[in-house]
Design a protein around this motif. Structure first.
Motif, PDB file in Angstrom:
ATOM      1  N   LEU A  15       3.987 -37.341  66.385  1.00 20.36           N
ATOM      2  CA  LEU A  15       3.020 -38.107  65.592  1.00 20.36           C
ATOM      3  C   LEU A  15       2.891 -37.544  64.177  1.00 20.36           C
ATOM      4  N   LEU A  16       2.969 -36.223  64.022  1.00 16.73           N
ATOM      5  CA  LEU A  16       2.950 -35.635  62.684  1.00 16.73           C
ATOM      6  C   LEU A  16       4.150 -36.113  61.874  1.00 16.73           C
ATOM      7  N   GLY A  17       5.273 -36.297  62.547  1.00 16.38           N
ATOM      8  CA  GLY A  17       6.455 -36.833  61.872  1.00 16.38           C
ATOM      9  C   GLY A  17       6.177 -38.202  61.287  1.00 16.38           C
ATOM     10  N   TYR A  18       5.466 -39.026  62.049  1.00 18.03           N
ATOM     11  CA  TYR A  18       5.156 -40.373  61.538  1.00 18.03           C
ATOM     12  C   TYR A  18       4.170 -40.316  60.375  1.00 18.03           C
ATOM     13  N   PHE A  19       3.090 -39.574  60.531  1.00 15.67           N
ATOM     14  CA  PHE A  19       2.037 -39.565  59.516  1.00 15.67           C
ATOM     15  C   PHE A  19       2.439 -38.832  58.234  1.00 15.67           C
ATOM     16  N   LEU A  20       3.353 -37.860  58.353  1.00 18.63           N
ATOM     17  CA  LEU A  20       3.722 -37.086  57.172  1.00 18.63           C
ATOM     18  C   LEU A  20       5.139 -37.391  56.680  1.00 18.63           C
ATOM     19  N   TYR A  21       6.128 -37.178  57.538  1.00 14.42           N
ATOM     20  CA  TYR A  21       7.519 -37.288  57.079  1.00 14.42           C
ATOM     21  C   TYR A  21       7.898 -38.727  56.759  1.00 14.42           C
ATOM     22  N   SER A  22       7.454 -39.681  57.581  1.00 13.27           N
ATOM     23  CA  SER A  22       7.811 -41.081  57.304  1.00 13.27           C
ATOM     24  C   SER A  22       7.162 -41.553  56.002  1.00 13.27           C
ATOM     25  N   LYS A  23       5.997 -40.976  55.677  1.00 10.88           N
ATOM     26  CA  LYS A  23       5.332 -41.323  54.415  1.00 10.88           C
ATOM     27  C   LYS A  23       6.169 -40.826  53.239  1.00 10.88           C
ATOM     28  N   TYR A  24       6.706 -39.614  53.361  1.00  8.81           N
ATOM     29  CA  TYR A  24       7.582 -39.072  52.311  1.00  8.81           C
ATOM     30  C   TYR A  24       8.830 -39.930  52.147  1.00  8.81           C
ATOM     31  N   LEU A  25       9.453 -40.279  53.261  1.00  5.98           N
ATOM     32  CA  LEU A  25      10.657 -41.107  53.195  1.00  5.98           C
ATOM     33  C   LEU A  25      10.375 -42.454  52.541  1.00  5.98           C
ATOM     34  N   SER A  26       9.258 -43.064  52.912  1.00  3.29           N
ATOM     35  CA  SER A  26       8.925 -44.393  52.404  1.00  3.29           C
ATOM     36  C   SER A  26       8.644 -44.385  50.904  1.00  3.29           C
ATOM     37  N   LYS A  27       7.996 -43.311  50.408  1.00  2.00           N
ATOM     38  CA  LYS A  27       7.602 -43.271  48.997  1.00  2.00           C
ATOM     39  C   LYS A  27       8.663 -42.657  48.091  1.00  2.00           C
ATOM     40  N   LEU A  32       9.792 -48.023  49.399  1.00  2.00           N
ATOM     41  CA  LEU A  32       9.481 -49.358  49.899  1.00  2.00           C
ATOM     42  C   LEU A  32       8.518 -50.061  48.948  1.00  2.00           C
ATOM     43  N   ASP A  33       8.813 -51.316  48.647  1.00  2.00           N
ATOM     44  CA  ASP A  33       8.070 -52.082  47.660  1.00  2.00           C
ATOM     45  C   ASP A  33       7.337 -53.239  48.342  1.00  2.00           C
ATOM     46  N   PRO A  34       5.987 -53.240  48.336  1.00  2.00           N
ATOM     47  CA  PRO A  34       5.246 -54.322  49.007  1.00  2.00           C
ATOM     48  C   PRO A  34       5.413 -55.675  48.319  1.00  2.00           C
ATOM     49  N   GLU A  35       5.886 -55.671  47.060  1.00  2.00           N
ATOM     50  CA  GLU A  35       6.044 -56.922  46.318  1.00  2.00           C
ATOM     51  C   GLU A  35       7.446 -57.516  46.448  1.00  2.00           C
ATOM     52  N   TYR A  36       8.353 -56.793  47.075  1.00  2.00           N
ATOM     53  CA  TYR A  36       9.729 -57.283  47.217  1.00  2.00           C
ATOM     54  C   TYR A  36       9.766 -58.483  48.172  1.00  2.00           C
TER      55      TYR A  36
END
Length: 569
Positions: A15-27, A32-36
């Motif tokens: 779960l820490l992987g999701y809340f922390l590492y996936s956030k780093y990967l996404s940003k 990831l662009d919400p307007e795309y």
């Protein structure tokens, strides 16, 4: 070792992987662009391209990628001890699987939701694409043919799972109509659907369906395999919103609840892990832990099949690009939690070490049935659920995982057959390509086994082929990131590791197949090895070209065959 410690530590890490590492990967990495404007909106057709609520899409993606493999792999791999399997599942989910699944969805989304096979032609090379498609086709052939055997075996060995297995299809069809046609409230539909599924499990436990030994000249197993293929063929032709999405969504909820029940039973009963942390007394004939551990546990740590699903169906249904984090990475989290639960069940679901050793008397002796029986014992001890109903719940969970993967697998294999036909200059419609898929998979199933079990003939190559495909998918993502001048090490390090262990495992298997004179698997092993090495060489060349060229920004190509040496994205 108390199993509750393993559960708490493992769940916390994932779960820490999701809340922390996936956030780093996404940003920072995928940005990831919400307007795309996603392909689901640009090419919406009501069949394959359908903008979808992220929770519904997560259900589809999670259950499609999970299948039986995150149960089978860990249930076999604990023969080397619980510690290596535990570390590979937890660390693999965080740093390998989540990154891979999210990356494959992002890459496809930025290229008109095209498959990783097509993307390989653009970013690696035309020859690489052709070889890539061969590997994908063989992998899907293994998955579809073998999972049909896994499901049929469970329907025969656990007849109480028959009613909930087929009843789930009716529930899914009704949910699809309720969500898309009647526009009912999603939470209410979800609650009613889950209650219906668990009601079917209770009904199935009360009324088991046992088939006669022969039906229309077929054994019970063979009959179920034929029915499964016919169903999967029809399901692959229906619009995704009608059956595939709602079936996967409601199964995803039910399966996550099932996982919750298993973990709750572990928390209450806190069974002792009787299996050794590192097994120094493995049965004779058990292969070495390196590199076989890393290909035995594929789904649950990293899996190339996920990249096919992420780019084959899921990317076509993304409502917003930012949904990819929840759908892709959290989908891998769900599978990691299933693999972790399997490890605990198959190492703590026994009273003594002797009982555990009796089940694991030889390599590959563990599997779905070990998970069902051992896990059922934990549910009975922790929650007081009757043994029969416990087995029904876990067997249905395994069947529905495998069935939803098979549904998606046949649809994906249809896409691949169509792509191969285009390369050969033959245009195939969806009916013809579906018939080709059914002919090939059923031909393998019954051509190599009168009971339909022929699909298991090439299954020994699944782990290595699956991991090689993951490495090749990561190579595509790495080329894209290099061209965009974004951080590439989060992708490159797992890519190198997975490529090395996969190629090494293929080479080891060559010796095994030669010594046992298994010429079919030997030839297939050689073909896969040559294809993989060729694509890897071309991928390295593509990365070097990308480093030498000036940085670029996204500009989608109109042609799948765009020269990968071009700087235009």
């Amino acid at each position: 070792m108390n199993s509750l410690v393993l559960a708490v530590v493992g769940v916390a890490m994932i779960l820490l992987g999701y809340f922390l590492y996936s956030k780093y990967l996404s940003k920072k990495v995928y940005r990831l662009d919400p307007e795309y404007t996603t392909p689901a909106h640009r090419f919406e057709d009501g069949v394959d391209y359908v903008p979808t609520n992220k929770f519904v899409l997560w259900g589809h993606h999670f259950t499609s990628v999970a299948g039986a493999a995150p149960i089978v792999g860990p249930a076999v791999a604990v023969i080397w001890g619980w510690a290596p399997a535990f570390l590979w599942v937890t660390l693999g989910t965080v740093f390998f699987a989540g990154m891979h699944d999210l990356g494959a969805m992002w890459a496809s989304n930025r290229n008109k939701a095209r498959s990783v096979g097509t993307l390989s032609g653009r970013y690696i090379g035309r020859h690489g694409r052709n070889l890539f498609l061969i590997v994908i086709f063989l992998l899907l052939l293994m998955v579809n043919a073998a999972f049909a055997v896994v499901i049929s075996n469970l329907l025969v060995s656990t007849p109480t799972s028959v009613i909930p297995t087929w009843g789930a299809i009716v529930v899914a069809l009704l949910i699809g109509q309720a969500i898309y046609r009647l526009k009912w409230n999603l939470p209410i539909v979800s609650i009613v659907g889950v209650i219906a599924l668990y009601g079917l499990m209770i009904l199935g436990d009360m009324f088991p369906i046992v088939l006669p030994e022969t039906i229309l000249g077929l054994s019970a197993n063979a009959f179920w395999i034929v029915v499964l293929f016919l169903y999967a063929g029809v399901a692959s032709l229906l619009p995704v919103w009608m059956l595939l999405q709602p079936r996967d969504y409601i199964n995803g909820l039910q399966l996550f609840i099932g996982l919750g029940i298993l973990y709750l039973a572990i928390a209450i009963s806190s069974p002792t892990v009787v299996a050794p942390a590192v097994n120094q007394n493995v049965p004779e004939g058990t292969p070495g832990i390196f590199p076989l551990l890393f290909v035995t546990i594929a789904c649950g740590a990293i899996s190339g099949f996920h990249g096919i699903v992420a780019s084959g169906t899921s990317a076509k249904q993304l409502d917003k690009e930012t949904d990819a984090r929840f759908v892709g990475y959290f989908g891998a989290v769900g599978e990691g939690l299933l693999a972790l639960g399997t490890i605990i069940a198959t190492t703590a679901g026994f009273q003594t070490v002797a009982q555990w050793e009796e089940v694991y008397a030889a390599f590959n002796d563990g599997g779905v049935e070990a998970f069902v029986n051992a896990g059922g014992g934990i549910l009975n001890a922790g929650l007081g659920i009757p043994t029969s109903l416990s087995a029904t719940i876990l067997a249905t969970m395994a069947v529905l995982f495998a069935a939803t993967t098979m549904d998606t697998g046949v649809r994906l294999q249809r896409f691949v057959v169509t792509e191969i036909g285009e390369i050969m200059g033959v245009k195939l419609n969806i009916w013809v390509s579906t018939l080709v898929v059914l002919a090939v998979t059923m031909g393998l199933s019954f051509g190599a086994g009168a009971d339909g079990s022929g699909g298991m003939v090439i299954w020994p190559l699944f782990g290595t082929t699956n991991q090689l495909l993951a490495a090749l998918t990561l190579a595509i993502i790495a080329v894209m990131l290099i061209q965009l001048r974004r951080p590439v090490w989060p992708v490159l390090i797992p890519l190198v590791f997975v490529a090395i262990v996969s190629v090494y495992a293929l080479i080891i298997q060559l010796g095994t197949f030669f010594s046992t004179q298994n010429w079919l698997l030997l030839v297939l092993d050689v073909i896969i090895l040559i294809c993989a090495l060729w694509v890897i060489v071309e991928a390295v060349a593509a990365m070097n070209r990308a480093r030498r060229e000036p940085p670029v920004e996204f500009a989608e190509a109109e042609d799948d065959e765009l020269d990968p040496s071009s700087s235009e994205l």
